[in-house]
Design a protein around this motif. Structure first.
Motif, short mmCIF file in Angstrom:
data_model
loop_
_atom_site.label_atom_id
_atom_site.label_comp_id
_atom_site.label_asym_id
_atom_site.label_seq_id
_atom_site.Cartn_x
_atom_site.Cartn_y
_atom_site.Cartn_z
N VAL A 4 -9.39 -1.12 2.85
CA VAL A 4 -8.50 -2.00 2.08
C VAL A 4 -7.67 -1.22 1.08
CG1 VAL A 4 -8.46 -4.01 0.53
CG2 VAL A 4 -10.29 -3.81 2.24
N ALA A 5 -6.41 -1.62 0.94
CA ALA A 5 -5.58 -1.13 -0.17
C ALA A 5 -5.07 -2.34 -0.94
CB ALA A 5 -4.41 -0.30 0.35
N VAL A 6 -4.94 -2.20 -2.25
CA VAL A 6 -4.52 -3.31 -3.10
C VAL A 6 -3.17 -2.97 -3.72
CG1 VAL A 6 -5.12 -4.70 -5.12
CG2 VAL A 6 -6.94 -3.91 -3.57
N ILE A 7 -2.24 -3.92 -3.66
CA ILE A 7 -0.93 -3.71 -4.31
C ILE A 7 -0.86 -4.61 -5.54
CG2 ILE A 7 1.57 -3.85 -4.05
CD1 ILE A 7 1.26 -3.30 -1.10
N GLY A 8 -0.64 -4.00 -6.69
CA GLY A 8 -0.65 -4.74 -7.97
C GLY A 8 -2.02 -4.61 -8.59
N ILE A 9 -2.17 -3.61 -9.47
CA ILE A 9 -3.50 -3.33 -10.04
C ILE A 9 -3.55 -3.94 -11.45
CG2 ILE A 9 -5.26 -1.53 -10.40
CD1 ILE A 9 -4.17 -1.64 -7.52
N GLY A 10 -3.35 -5.26 -11.52
CA GLY A 10 -3.45 -5.95 -12.81
C GLY A 10 -4.76 -6.71 -12.86
N GLY A 11 -4.73 -7.86 -13.52
CA GLY A 11 -5.94 -8.67 -13.68
C GLY A 11 -6.58 -9.00 -12.33
N MET A 12 -5.79 -9.54 -11.42
CA MET A 12 -6.38 -10.03 -10.17
C MET A 12 -6.60 -8.90 -9.16
SD MET A 12 -7.54 -12.87 -9.89
CE MET A 12 -8.56 -13.51 -8.58
N GLY A 13 -5.69 -7.91 -9.14
CA GLY A 13 -5.90 -6.77 -8.25
C GLY A 13 -7.21 -6.07 -8.58
N TRP A 15 -9.73 -7.37 -10.00
CA TRP A 15 -10.81 -8.31 -9.66
C TRP A 15 -11.18 -8.17 -8.18
CZ3 TRP A 15 -12.18 -12.56 -6.76
CH2 TRP A 15 -13.19 -13.37 -7.28
N HIS A 16 -10.17 -8.09 -7.31
CA HIS A 16 -10.45 -7.90 -5.87
C HIS A 16 -11.21 -6.59 -5.66
CE1 HIS A 16 -8.25 -11.18 -3.81
NE2 HIS A 16 -7.46 -11.15 -4.86
N GLU A 61 -4.96 4.70 7.98
CA GLU A 61 -6.38 4.39 7.72
C GLU A 61 -6.55 2.95 7.22
OE1 GLU A 61 -10.12 6.45 5.43
OE2 GLU A 61 -8.10 6.99 4.81
N ILE A 62 -5.49 2.39 6.64
CA ILE A 62 -5.61 1.06 6.00
C ILE A 62 -5.55 -0.05 7.05
CG2 ILE A 62 -4.54 -0.55 4.38
CD1 ILE A 62 -3.32 1.94 2.99
N ASP A 63 -6.54 -0.95 7.01
CA ASP A 63 -6.56 -2.11 7.91
C ASP A 63 -6.02 -3.37 7.24
OD1 ASP A 63 -8.19 -0.75 9.96
OD2 ASP A 63 -9.78 -0.85 8.44
N LEU A 64 -6.29 -3.46 5.93
CA LEU A 64 -6.00 -4.72 5.23
C LEU A 64 -5.38 -4.42 3.87
CD1 LEU A 64 -6.61 -7.88 5.13
CD2 LEU A 64 -8.68 -7.25 3.87
N VAL A 65 -4.29 -5.13 3.57
CA VAL A 65 -3.64 -4.97 2.26
C VAL A 65 -3.83 -6.27 1.48
CG1 VAL A 65 -1.41 -4.68 1.10
CG2 VAL A 65 -1.97 -3.28 3.10
N VAL A 66 -4.22 -6.13 0.23
CA VAL A 66 -4.32 -7.30 -0.66
C VAL A 66 -3.13 -7.26 -1.60
CG1 VAL A 66 -5.69 -8.43 -2.45
CG2 VAL A 66 -6.85 -7.28 -0.53
N VAL A 67 -2.32 -8.32 -1.58
CA VAL A 67 -1.13 -8.36 -2.44
C VAL A 67 -1.45 -9.16 -3.70
CG1 VAL A 67 1.27 -9.12 -2.63
CG2 VAL A 67 0.42 -8.17 -0.45
N ALA A 68 -1.41 -8.49 -4.85
CA ALA A 68 -1.77 -9.14 -6.12
C ALA A 68 -0.74 -8.81 -7.20
CB ALA A 68 -3.17 -8.71 -6.54
N THR A 69 0.52 -8.90 -6.81
CA THR A 69 1.63 -8.66 -7.75
C THR A 69 2.06 -10.00 -8.33
OG1 THR A 69 3.24 -9.04 -6.03
CG2 THR A 69 2.49 -6.76 -6.32
N CYS A 90 -2.84 -12.43 0.75
CA CYS A 90 -1.90 -12.55 -0.38
C CYS A 90 -2.50 -13.44 -1.44
CB CYS A 90 -0.57 -13.13 0.11
SG CYS A 90 0.69 -13.15 -1.17
N GLU A 91 -2.28 -13.09 -2.68
CA GLU A 91 -2.69 -13.97 -3.77
C GLU A 91 -1.89 -15.27 -3.71
OE1 GLU A 91 -4.65 -14.90 -5.80
OE2 GLU A 91 -6.05 -13.26 -5.91
#
Ligand code: NAD
Length: 347
Positions: A4-13, A15-16, A61-69, A90-91
């Protein structure tokens, strides 16, 4: 392992990233944020920081992206993720309007990639209690259902106060409450009436009421306040055989039902200075039964366990984009209703 990779490393990113540690089959490997100061944070946690979005999308390598912008960037990142051949969570709100949602659904279908939305409030205990009571028919068929979240702290002074960024309470809490409501009432929405007020924040809605009429006759009220100093209950449901209340986040509440239809109307009449009432006087206590709310299991990690099941075993996603699209169509109708001052009919 689903990488997993996360985009947007704020409160919710963040948290994921933190909470994915407790779900089997997932491994966060890194993330990207437009703010380069987040590099140090991610590196300190032991993850890779991608110096630009294209580097992240090129990483096979990344299978899943979490969007938390912030909300206005969701569409861009969801489409780029799908086009790079990866799956995407997506959030909420997935998109800011139904047209964008349809475009992203189409792209995911064409590329055969998972696109789902973090509608995590489907695992809130208060919601699960309501669901359990309604499905068990404990209070019979329901006709009014009120769902409210209320605070008096205003809106955090970030992008949530900026219309262009997708701020405002309809896109923030409204989408959660609409999603829950559409899960509870198994009938299409027929009519939407919304009042979106800007009480303290001029650019966005900060206090709102929505009235939904469903085809099966159920009438739902949704309220989100940021300037309310005395709260209504979180849930209030009127059904033929009884009433149910959940007061607050701690899920205190009760169910009250009549145990007989016959009682002495003359008992307990209310007299006020200006008149008397039999209709609105309380029922004699002995004619009522009070039941506790049922126990439920929350289990937020079911959201990600299901995603693993979708990616590894071809299961059906719990949060389906078709459901999310319906919620966004209702949101669009709320904005239109508020702008025109009319009730909007949905087909
Ligand atoms: P936040 O402001 O705390 O974090 C947003 C992050 O995104 C910041 O680090 C910011 O630098 C970064 N960012 C901004 N623009 C970007 C861009 N173009 N590209 C990459 N990064 C960018 O916000 P938040 O509270 O974490 O909210 C993020 C999302 O999560 C929103 O969509 C919000 O609605 C959602 N959210 C969901 C829940 C929930 O319960 N599901 C709760 C809170 C927030």
């Amino acid at each position: 392992m689903i990488k997993v990779a996360v985009i947007g490393i704020g409160g919710m990113g963040s948290w994921h990233i933190e909470n994915l540690k407790r779900v089997k089959d997932f491994q966060v490997i890194g993330g990207y944020d437009i703010n380069p100061a987040k590099k140090e944070i991610l590196n300190n946690w032991g993850y890779k920081f991608y110096s630009d979005e294209n580097e992240l999308f090129a990483d096979e390598e990344i299978d899943l992206v979490v969007v938390a912008t912030p909300n206005n960037f969701h569409k861009h990142y969801v489409l780029k993720t799908i086009c790079s051949g990866k799956n995407v969570v997506c959030e909420k709100p997935a998109m800011m309007n139904a047209e964008d949602m349809k475009e992203c659904i189409k792209a995911a279908e064409e590329r055969k990639k998972l696109f789902t939305v973090h509608q995590n409030r489907r695992w809130d205990k208060d919601f699960l209690i309501v669901k359990k009571v309604l499905e068990s028919n404990t209070i019979g068929s329901f006709y009014f259902i009120d769902s409210r979240v209320q605070g008096s702290r205003g809106i955090p002074g970030d992008w949530r106060c900026v219309k262009e960024a997708g701020g405002g309470m309809l896109l923030d809490w409204g989408v959660h409450l609409l999603d829950q409501m559409l899960c509870l009432v198994k009938s299409p929405v027929k009519e939407v009436y919304a009042q979106l007020l800007s009480v303290n924040f001029k650019d966005v809605d900060d206090n709102l009421k929505i009235l939904l009429k469903f085809e099966n006759g159920v009438c739902a009220q949704i309220q989100v306040d940021t300037n309310c100093f005395i709260n209504y209950p979180r849930w209030h449901i009127s059904a033929i055989d009884g009433t149910m209340v959940i007061d607050d986040w701690n899920c205190t509440g009760k169910i009250v039902k009549a145990n007989t239809l016959s009682f002495n109307w003359e008992e307990g009449i209310i007299y006020t200075e200006t008149g008397r009432t039999k209709t609105m006087a309380p029922r004699p206590l002995k004619t009522l039964d009070t039941l506790p709310l049922p126990e439920v299991y929350g289990g937020w990690e079911e959201f990600y366990k299901n995603i693993a099941d979708v990616l590894l075993n071809n299961a059906e996603p719990i949060v389906k984009t078709s459901e999310v699209l319906k919620v966004i169509e209702v949101m669009d109708a709320c904005f239109l209703s508020n702008e025109k001052g009319i009730a909007v009919n949905l087909k």
